[in-house]
Design a protein around this motif. Structure first.
Motif, PDB file in Angstrom:
ATOM      1  N   UNK A   1      45.464  37.176  40.053  1.00  0.00           N
ATOM      2  CA  UNK A   1      45.191  38.591  40.231  1.00  0.00           C
ATOM      3  C   UNK A   1      43.792  38.870  39.678  1.00  0.00           C
ATOM      4  N   UNK A   2      42.794  38.737  40.553  1.00  0.00           N
ATOM      5  CA  UNK A   2      41.419  38.888  40.103  1.00  0.00           C
ATOM      6  C   UNK A   2      41.093  40.323  39.696  1.00  0.00           C
ATOM      7  N   UNK A   3      41.808  41.291  40.235  1.00  0.00           N
ATOM      8  CA  UNK A   3      41.607  42.679  39.800  1.00  0.00           C
ATOM      9  C   UNK A   3      41.992  42.824  38.331  1.00  0.00           C
ATOM     10  N   UNK A   4      43.123  42.252  37.951  1.00  0.00           N
ATOM     11  CA  UNK A   4      43.568  42.325  36.556  1.00  0.00           C
ATOM     12  C   UNK A   4      42.625  41.535  35.654  1.00  0.00           C
ATOM     13  N   UNK A   5      42.182  40.380  36.105  1.00  0.00           N
ATOM     14  CA  UNK A   5      41.253  39.556  35.317  1.00  0.00           C
ATOM     15  C   UNK A   5      39.940  40.314  35.128  1.00  0.00           C
ATOM     16  N   UNK A   6      39.467  40.947  36.203  1.00  0.00           N
ATOM     17  CA  UNK A   6      38.224  41.717  36.128  1.00  0.00           C
ATOM     18  C   UNK A   6      38.376  42.905  35.170  1.00  0.00           C
ATOM     19  N   UNK A   7      39.499  43.605  35.264  1.00  0.00           N
ATOM     20  CA  UNK A   7      39.755  44.744  34.378  1.00  0.00           C
ATOM     21  C   UNK A   7      39.789  44.285  32.916  1.00  0.00           C
ATOM     22  N   UNK A   8      40.412  43.150  32.663  1.00  0.00           N
ATOM     23  CA  UNK A   8      40.470  42.596  31.311  1.00  0.00           C
ATOM     24  C   UNK A   8      39.056  42.242  30.830  1.00  0.00           C
ATOM     25  N   UNK A   9      38.266  41.675  31.736  1.00  0.00           N
ATOM     26  CA  UNK A   9      36.884  41.319  31.408  1.00  0.00           C
ATOM     27  C   UNK A   9      36.070  42.573  31.067  1.00  0.00           C
ATOM     28  N   UNK A  10      36.244  43.650  31.840  1.00  0.00           N
ATOM     29  CA  UNK A  10      35.542  44.903  31.560  1.00  0.00           C
ATOM     30  C   UNK A  10      35.911  45.449  30.191  1.00  0.00           C
ATOM     31  N   UNK A  11      37.199  45.413  29.899  1.00  0.00           N
ATOM     32  CA  UNK A  11      37.677  45.909  28.615  1.00  0.00           C
ATOM     33  C   UNK A  11      37.072  45.093  27.471  1.00  0.00           C
ATOM     34  N   UNK A  12      37.057  43.771  27.643  1.00  0.00           N
ATOM     35  CA  UNK A  12      36.489  42.894  26.613  1.00  0.00           C
ATOM     36  C   UNK A  12      35.005  43.187  26.431  1.00  0.00           C
TER      37      UNK A  12
END
Length: 165
Positions: free
Chosen positions: A140-151
């Protein structure tokens, strides 16, 4: 009349947005079996580790290379059975999007398009290396991207087009 003008502006914005795939290609491939043929004599109880990395390289106005690197390491006990790494890349024309939309396209949508190609290459490498079939599960690249943004926000960084997962 104001509603018509607003609808017209929305239609013009949508018409100006473009996403074009210019090319999808395999940039780099590596497959190692450092402990073969011994691996083929051991009981097959593998430990799988998958690492993902996404990089975006601007090539010109509205043209970007997105590189999805997937590294698969499989160990049996303390010995590496195999290591497969694939850099799958694509050249994309992306225009008419706001910065946050553009970042999401490059950080999530493009890697999602590239992933099936990576999965196929890794599956073939593992099979040709003499090991049991390996099919990578969807990401789920959307979730991975969202996690990356948060980090990135927590660290105080702004750019989100280079992601390590």
């Amino acid at each position: 009349m104001a509603e018509e003008e607003q609808a017209s502006e929305t239609n013009n914005e949508a018409a100006e947005q473009q996403f074009i795939i210019q090319k999808i290609y395999c940039k780099d491939v590596s497959f190692e079996t450092p402990n073969s043929p011994e691996m083929f004599t051991l009981k097959w109880e593998p430990e799988l580790k998958v690492d993902l990395h996404t990089a975006v390289n601007p090539l010109g106005p509205d043209v970007f290379e997105v590189v999805l690197t997937v590294t698969v390491t499989v160990k049996v006990g303390d010995k590496t059975a195999f290591l497969a790494e694939v850099e799958q890349a694509g050249i994309f024309n992306v225009s008419g999007f706001e910065k946050t939309q553009l970042d999401a396209m490059l950080g999530s949508y493009c890697p999602n398009l590239l992933f099936p190609y990576v999965r196929e290459v890794i599956s073939e490498l593992v099979n040709k290396g003499g090991f049991p079939q390996l099919i990578l599960q969807p990401v789920n690249f959307e979730a991975v991207y969202a996690q990356h943004l948060q980090q990135r926000q927590e660290e105080g960084d702004a750019p989100a087009t280079d992601a390590v997962h």
